[in-house]
Design a protein around this motif. Structure first.
Motif, PDB file in Angstrom:
ATOM      1  N   ALA A 151      -4.863   3.591  15.556  1.00 34.53           N
ATOM      2  CA  ALA A 151      -5.934   3.205  14.642  1.00 34.53           C
ATOM      3  C   ALA A 151      -5.555   1.991  13.795  1.00 34.53           C
ATOM      4  O   ALA A 151      -6.419   1.174  13.457  1.00 34.53           O
ATOM      5  CB  ALA A 151      -6.300   4.384  13.744  1.00 34.53           C
ATOM      6  N   ALA A 152      -4.282   1.886  13.428  1.00 37.06           N
ATOM      7  CA  ALA A 152      -3.859   0.794  12.538  1.00 37.06           C
ATOM      8  C   ALA A 152      -3.247  -0.382  13.285  1.00 37.06           C
ATOM      9  O   ALA A 152      -2.757  -1.317  12.647  1.00 37.06           O
ATOM     10  CB  ALA A 152      -2.850   1.325  11.514  1.00 37.06           C
ATOM     11  N   ALA A 153      -3.280  -0.361  14.605  1.00 40.21           N
ATOM     12  CA  ALA A 153      -2.668  -1.444  15.381  1.00 40.21           C
ATOM     13  C   ALA A 153      -3.428  -2.754  15.176  1.00 40.21           C
ATOM     14  O   ALA A 153      -4.656  -2.804  15.265  1.00 40.21           O
ATOM     15  CB  ALA A 153      -2.656  -1.076  16.867  1.00 40.21           C
ATOM     16  N   ASP A 154      -2.676  -3.814  14.886  1.00 35.64           N
ATOM     17  CA  ASP A 154      -3.239  -5.161  14.727  1.00 35.64           C
ATOM     18  C   ASP A 154      -4.335  -5.221  13.673  1.00 35.64           C
ATOM     19  O   ASP A 154      -5.355  -5.889  13.850  1.00 35.64           O
ATOM     20  CB  ASP A 154      -3.767  -5.681  16.068  1.00 35.64           C
ATOM     21  CG  ASP A 154      -2.744  -6.599  16.728  1.00 35.64           C
ATOM     22  OD1 ASP A 154      -1.648  -6.789  16.156  1.00 35.64           O
ATOM     23  OD2 ASP A 154      -3.036  -7.108  17.817  1.00 35.64           O
ATOM     24  N   THR A 155      -4.195  -4.473  12.593  1.00 37.69           N
ATOM     25  CA  THR A 155      -5.111  -4.581  11.454  1.00 37.69           C
ATOM     26  C   THR A 155      -4.358  -5.205  10.289  1.00 37.69           C
ATOM     27  O   THR A 155      -3.131  -5.304  10.298  1.00 37.69           O
ATOM     28  CB  THR A 155      -5.649  -3.197  11.030  1.00 37.69           C
ATOM     29  OG1 THR A 155      -4.554  -2.375  10.606  1.00 37.69           O
ATOM     30  CG2 THR A 155      -6.372  -2.517  12.183  1.00 37.69           C
ATOM     31  N   ASP A 156      -5.096  -5.622   9.291  1.00 33.58           N
ATOM     32  CA  ASP A 156      -4.465  -6.219   8.117  1.00 33.58           C
ATOM     33  C   ASP A 156      -3.902  -5.166   7.172  1.00 33.58           C
ATOM     34  O   ASP A 156      -3.277  -5.507   6.163  1.00 33.58           O
ATOM     35  CB  ASP A 156      -5.484  -7.084   7.363  1.00 33.58           C
ATOM     36  CG  ASP A 156      -5.959  -8.265   8.199  1.00 33.58           C
ATOM     37  OD1 ASP A 156      -5.165  -8.716   9.047  1.00 33.58           O
ATOM     38  OD2 ASP A 156      -7.109  -8.710   8.014  1.00 33.58           O
ATOM     39  N   SER A 157      -4.129  -3.894   7.455  1.00 36.45           N
ATOM     40  CA  SER A 157      -3.698  -2.822   6.575  1.00 36.45           C
ATOM     41  C   SER A 157      -2.508  -2.084   7.173  1.00 36.45           C
ATOM     42  O   SER A 157      -2.247  -2.150   8.380  1.00 36.45           O
ATOM     43  CB  SER A 157      -4.843  -1.833   6.331  1.00 36.45           C
ATOM     44  OG  SER A 157      -5.970  -2.481   5.802  1.00 36.45           O
ATOM     45  N   VAL A 158      -1.801  -1.389   6.297  1.00 38.10           N
ATOM     46  CA  VAL A 158      -0.725  -0.493   6.726  1.00 38.10           C
ATOM     47  C   VAL A 158      -1.130   0.933   6.393  1.00 38.10           C
ATOM     48  O   VAL A 158      -1.998   1.166   5.545  1.00 38.10           O
ATOM     49  CB  VAL A 158       0.620  -0.845   6.036  1.00 38.10           C
ATOM     50  CG1 VAL A 158       1.100  -2.207   6.462  1.00 38.10           C
ATOM     51  CG2 VAL A 158       0.483  -0.758   4.524  1.00 38.10           C
TER      52      VAL A 158
END
Length: 436
Positions: free
Chosen positions: A122-129
């Motif tokens: 879900a968090a892959a290659d997003t601006d969030s951690v």
């Protein structure tokens, strides 16, 4: 008259002995659990195939209140999902090959692998951690009223009284805590009022279910409707018109435990909480010990299973039921205080929002055991907060599916992991002395 058969010392009769054959049927794997693992493995593979190569996922382990500052952890998304999928597949194969029940740690390992795979995807290659501390702390916060409600249900149903009124007890506890805390400008007084309000609803349940022997499920539904209507009317009149006096925000302070609250990750989650959460820890441990290691617990379980036998040995069945239902109401009322003074919120109409019924599901999922009910409540709280976190980090999952996530997980857990459960035998049955 002669006998047709005689024996002599030279020809002793040896009884024929059949070879010992195991008559107990061979335990088979529980196919409901296997189906759950198959579904989880299919979703993990879907995450794997939809994860772009070269994508990365970040996890934030740090918290401002710990003595050791941990750096953010970044992992290659696709490689990590592959590894976690392999772990899940191994666990699924192990569970499918076992005869009978698999150990709890094996299910925990499989569940952890699946959740981590979903988070990485879900968090892959997003601006969030992924904020790990916030995820766990929010899960615990959402579980608190569920745990109090489940403990209330265990106290009542182990005594033979069905407590459908947990929803009303939570709501009335939240209402009383908010009103008293507002009038006194003191959240601690609101904390004292909450269990009293819950016990009042429990007293009405006792009056109709134990004294007048009305159907307990009907009584519980009526009490929920009564509390909902009463608090809704008072909210729309007195509380809304004179908000500063009757419904101002009062919040219990956080009480960090020295040293323990400084432990990275788990310290801020478990040991930097309000008094309500610490009371929950004590309540769960105390109730589990008392229910299975004390005379009161033995009598309570006897009354819930076979009240006539308990009466025969001198236990006052209805008196014990009255005491436990009142105590259960107070516990649920204490859980309701978390909605208002525990979270620093003013009272809102129907703010319990069905948590009483989820608490009942957690109690059943936990097989009427405090430990099991806590695990079930934490599962629901975690999945609900997981949906919130996934939404905040820009997950590709649809918003509606994220809102459905905790309920879907609860249904799958009840259907696949729990299987057939048996409630206390005398649950819901009124007892009349001398008639059984």
């Amino acid at each position: 008259m002669s006998t047709s058969m005689s024996t002599t010392p030279d020809t002793p009769v040896t009884p024929s002995v059949e070879p010992a054959v195991a008559t107990r049927p061979t335990a088979k794997p529980r196919w409901g659990i296997v189906a759950v693992y198959a579904l989880g493995l299919a979703l993990a593979l879907l995450c794997l195939f939809s994860t772009a190569g070269g994508a990365e996922t970040g996890f934030r382990l740090d918290s401002a209140n710990t003595w050791l500052k941990l750096p953010d952890v970044t992992v290659p998304a696709r490689t990590t999902v592959v590894g976690l999928t392999v772990v899940l597949a191994v666990v699924a194969a192990w569970v499918a090959s076992r005869r009978g029940h698999a150990p709890a740690w094996l299910h925990a390992l499989g569940g952890l692998a699946f959740i981590l795979a979903m988070l990485v995807w879900a968090a892959a290659d997003t601006d969030s951690v992924v904020p790990v501390v916030s995820l766990l702390a929010g899960a615990l916060a959402l579980s608190v009223p569920l745990i109090f409600g489940a403990m209330s249900g265990i106290l009542c149903e182990r005594s033979g009284v069905i407590n459908i009124a947990i929803e009303g007890q939570l709501l009335f506890g939240a209402f009383a805590a908010a009103v008293v805390a507002s009038l006194a400008a003191n959240a601690w007084l609101g904390l004292l009022a909450a269990p009293v309000a819950g016990a009042l609803v429990g007293a009405l349940l006792v009056l109709f279910a134990v004294v007048f022997r009305v159907d307990q499920i009907i009584v519980g539904v009526v009490l929920n409707t009564l509390v909902l209507g009463l608090t809704g009317f008072l909210f729309s009149t007195i509380l809304s018109q004179e908000k500063e006096t009757w419904n101002s925000r009062q919040e219990l302070p956080e009480l960090p435990i020295p040293v323990l609250s400084q432990i990275p990750v788990i310290g801020p989650v478990l040991f930097n909480q309000t008094i309500l959460v610490y009371l929950m820890y004590v309540l769960v441990a105390l109730l589990h010990v008392m229910l299975f290691r004390s005379t009161w617990g033995l009598r309570t379980r006897a009354v819930g299973e076979h009240p006539k036998a308990a009466d025969t040995v001198g236990v006052d069945v209805n008196r014990l039921r009255v005491q436990n239902v009142l105590l259960g109401g107070a516990v649920a009322g204490l859980g309701g205080a978390f909605f208002t003074i525990g979270a620093g919120l003013a009272f809102g109409r129907d703010m319990s929002a069905g948590n009483g019924f989820i608490a009942l599901a957690a109690m059943i999922l936990g097989r009427w055991s405090p430990k099991g009910a806590v695990v079930a409540a934490l599962l629901f709280g975690f999945t609900k907060n997981l949906g919130n976190v996934l939404s905040s980090i820009g997950s590709p999952m649809p918003t509606d599916l994220l809102l459905m996530l905790p309920y879907l997980v609860t249904i799958v857990a009840v259907a696949g992991l729990v299987g057939r459960v048996r409630p206390p035998a005398a649950e819901g049955k009124a007892y009349v002395k001398g008639r059984g």
